[in-house]
Design a protein around this motif. Structure first.
Motif, short mmCIF file in Angstrom:
data_model
loop_
_atom_site.label_atom_id
_atom_site.label_comp_id
_atom_site.label_asym_id
_atom_site.label_seq_id
_atom_site.Cartn_x
_atom_site.Cartn_y
_atom_site.Cartn_z
N ILE A 110 13.84 36.50 -8.77
CA ILE A 110 12.77 35.79 -9.49
C ILE A 110 13.46 34.78 -10.40
CG2 ILE A 110 10.77 35.98 -11.00
CD1 ILE A 110 10.68 38.98 -10.25
N ALA A 111 13.20 33.52 -10.17
CA ALA A 111 13.85 32.45 -10.92
C ALA A 111 12.86 31.82 -11.90
CB ALA A 111 14.40 31.39 -9.97
N VAL A 112 13.34 31.55 -13.10
CA VAL A 112 12.50 30.97 -14.15
C VAL A 112 13.10 29.63 -14.58
CG1 VAL A 112 11.53 31.32 -16.45
CG2 VAL A 112 11.93 33.29 -14.96
N PRO A 113 12.42 28.52 -14.32
CA PRO A 113 12.94 27.22 -14.74
C PRO A 113 12.75 27.01 -16.24
CG PRO A 113 10.80 26.94 -13.71
CD PRO A 113 11.16 28.40 -13.58
N HIS A 114 13.73 26.33 -16.86
CA HIS A 114 13.64 26.08 -18.30
C HIS A 114 14.34 24.76 -18.60
CE1 HIS A 114 13.18 26.94 -22.53
NE2 HIS A 114 14.49 26.83 -22.74
N GLY A 115 13.85 24.07 -19.63
CA GLY A 115 14.47 22.81 -20.02
C GLY A 115 13.45 21.80 -20.47
N ALA A 116 13.88 20.57 -20.60
CA ALA A 116 12.98 19.49 -21.00
C ALA A 116 11.88 19.31 -19.95
CB ALA A 116 13.77 18.20 -21.16
N PRO A 117 10.67 18.96 -20.38
CA PRO A 117 9.56 18.80 -19.42
C PRO A 117 9.89 17.88 -18.25
CG PRO A 117 8.74 18.74 -21.67
CD PRO A 117 10.24 18.76 -21.77
N SER A 118 10.68 16.85 -18.51
CA SER A 118 11.00 15.88 -17.47
C SER A 118 11.90 16.46 -16.38
CB SER A 118 11.67 14.65 -18.08
OG SER A 118 12.88 15.02 -18.76
N SER A 119 12.58 17.57 -16.68
CA SER A 119 13.52 18.14 -15.71
C SER A 119 13.00 19.38 -15.00
CB SER A 119 14.83 18.52 -16.43
OG SER A 119 14.62 19.60 -17.33
N ILE A 120 11.86 19.90 -15.42
CA ILE A 120 11.35 21.15 -14.87
C ILE A 120 11.08 21.06 -13.37
CG2 ILE A 120 9.38 22.73 -14.88
CD1 ILE A 120 11.29 23.34 -17.07
N ALA A 121 10.47 19.97 -12.93
CA ALA A 121 10.12 19.84 -11.52
C ALA A 121 11.37 19.91 -10.63
CB ALA A 121 9.37 18.53 -11.28
N GLN A 122 12.44 19.20 -11.02
CA GLN A 122 13.66 19.21 -10.22
C GLN A 122 14.33 20.57 -10.27
OE1 GLN A 122 14.80 16.68 -8.16
NE2 GLN A 122 16.18 18.32 -7.48
N THR A 123 14.33 21.20 -11.46
CA THR A 123 14.93 22.54 -11.58
C THR A 123 14.18 23.54 -10.70
OG1 THR A 123 15.63 22.08 -13.85
CG2 THR A 123 15.50 24.39 -13.20
N THR A 124 12.88 23.45 -10.69
CA THR A 124 12.06 24.34 -9.85
C THR A 124 12.42 24.16 -8.37
OG1 THR A 124 10.24 24.28 -11.44
CG2 THR A 124 9.70 24.93 -9.17
N LYS A 125 12.57 22.91 -7.94
CA LYS A 125 12.93 22.62 -6.55
C LYS A 125 14.31 23.19 -6.21
CE LYS A 125 13.41 18.77 -3.30
NZ LYS A 125 13.33 17.28 -3.15
N ASN A 126 15.26 23.01 -7.15
CA ASN A 126 16.62 23.52 -6.93
C ASN A 126 16.63 25.04 -6.78
OD1 ASN A 126 17.54 20.90 -7.19
ND2 ASN A 126 18.25 21.16 -9.30
N LEU A 127 15.85 25.72 -7.61
CA LEU A 127 15.82 27.17 -7.57
C LEU A 127 15.16 27.71 -6.31
CD1 LEU A 127 14.87 27.83 -11.31
CD2 LEU A 127 17.07 28.33 -10.24
#
Length: 302
Positions: free
Chosen positions: A239-256
């Motif tokens: 289970i992965a939880v994305p965290h960070g600046a709002p502008s980076s969440i979408a990319q982090t979610t895709k990476n995970l």
């Protein structure tokens, strides 16, 4: 005739004693009422939602940079106070709110001393990090804001909902709960809210041998995690939880969701790599029963 003045004096004395006892009994209540805060700033979503459930409206609610937390509809229109690590609120912004009580969090404890230096009452220990402290913290908040009866009702509901959510667990899958910040990943340790929720929902948290470090204000709560470490532990569920600046969440979610280094794990082969919203597992909830039920239903399927 000689007894009448004595009787009158006796009655007067009795009345005087009664009035004194009444005043004495009322004094603590009056003192408590006087101490009940009128202008409260709530730094964390848990505290803000607890206040809302108790029908207490804070003058501001903390809004951590990178946070996307669910707040009660009763808090609609309440000003947001930007929080940034490691100290939390900007002091000048906080002072303009004229609070008589700030309910902070261990995550923002580095800023407590500065707030107290401005003669503002601040409490930073009533934001739970684990399920076991949810009820005690609700009770403390309720007492401090003069809502003991409402707090007791809320506690009763929390206990009943948790008991119902944990009923009938039939499997205990091996789980890695991962925090993703950019391309970096860390494992939630058992001391975190998310780690404890996984265990409460029946998951076996795979963190043995990992060494927790401070991250995003949480002391010792997260351990650096390489893809090789994930593969070696070979979890049933990730289970992965994305965290960070709002502008980076979408990319982090895709990476995970498509992390190549995890593809040979049992979790990935069985299609059991999930990406959670940060609200559920990063921040304590005043409705932990709903959190446990969601984890079981959507991730653990037990």
């Amino acid at each position: 005739m000689l007894h009448r003045p004595t009787a009158r004096r006796s009655r007067r004395a009795t009345a005087l004693v009664a009035l004194t006892l009444t005043a004495t009994a009322l004094a603590p209540a009056a003192a408590d009422a006087a101490k009940t805060p009128k202008r409260i700033v709530a730094f964390s979503p848990f505290i803000a939602n607890t206040l809302a459930t108790l029908n207490v409206k804070p003058v501001a609610v903390g809004s951590p940079i990178g946070g996307s937390y669910k707040l009660s509809s009763k808090l609609r229109g309440v000003p947001r106070l930007t929080l940034s690590h490691p100290k939390g609120a900007n002091l000048e912004d906080l002072i303009t709110l004229k609070p008589d009580l700030v309910l902070s969090s261990p995550n923002w404890r580095q800023g407590t001393k500065d707030i107290k230096a401005r003669k503002i009452t601040v409490i930073d220990g009533w934001d739970p990090q684990r399920l076991a402290t949810v009820v005690p913290d609700v009770e403390k908040i309720a007492k401090r804001v003069g809502k003991v009866s409402a707090g007791a009702k809320l506690v009763k509901k929390i206990r009943a909902d948790v008991k119902k959510a944990k009923k009938g667990i039939t499997a205990h899958p091996r789980v890695l709960l991962v925090l993703g910040v950019g391309n970096s990943t860390s494992a939630f340790m058992p001391s975190t809210w998310g780690g404890d929720m996984i265990k409460q929902a029946g998951g076996e948290l795979l963190t043995d041998g990992l060494k927790g470090q401070s991250l995003a204000g949480a002391s010792g709560g997260f351990a650096p995690l390489s893809d090789e470490e994930v593969l070696a532990r070979n979890p049933d569920v990730i289970i992965a939880v994305p965290h960070g600046a709002p502008s980076s969440i979408a990319q982090t979610t895709k990476n995970l969701a498509n992390r190549a280094g995890w593809k040979n794990t049992t979790a990935a082969r069985n299609g059991r790599v999930y990406v959670s919203d940060p609200d559920t597992l990063l921040q304590a909830s005043v409705d932990p029963g709903a959190v446990i039920a969601k984890i079981r239903r959507e991730y653990l399927k037990n």
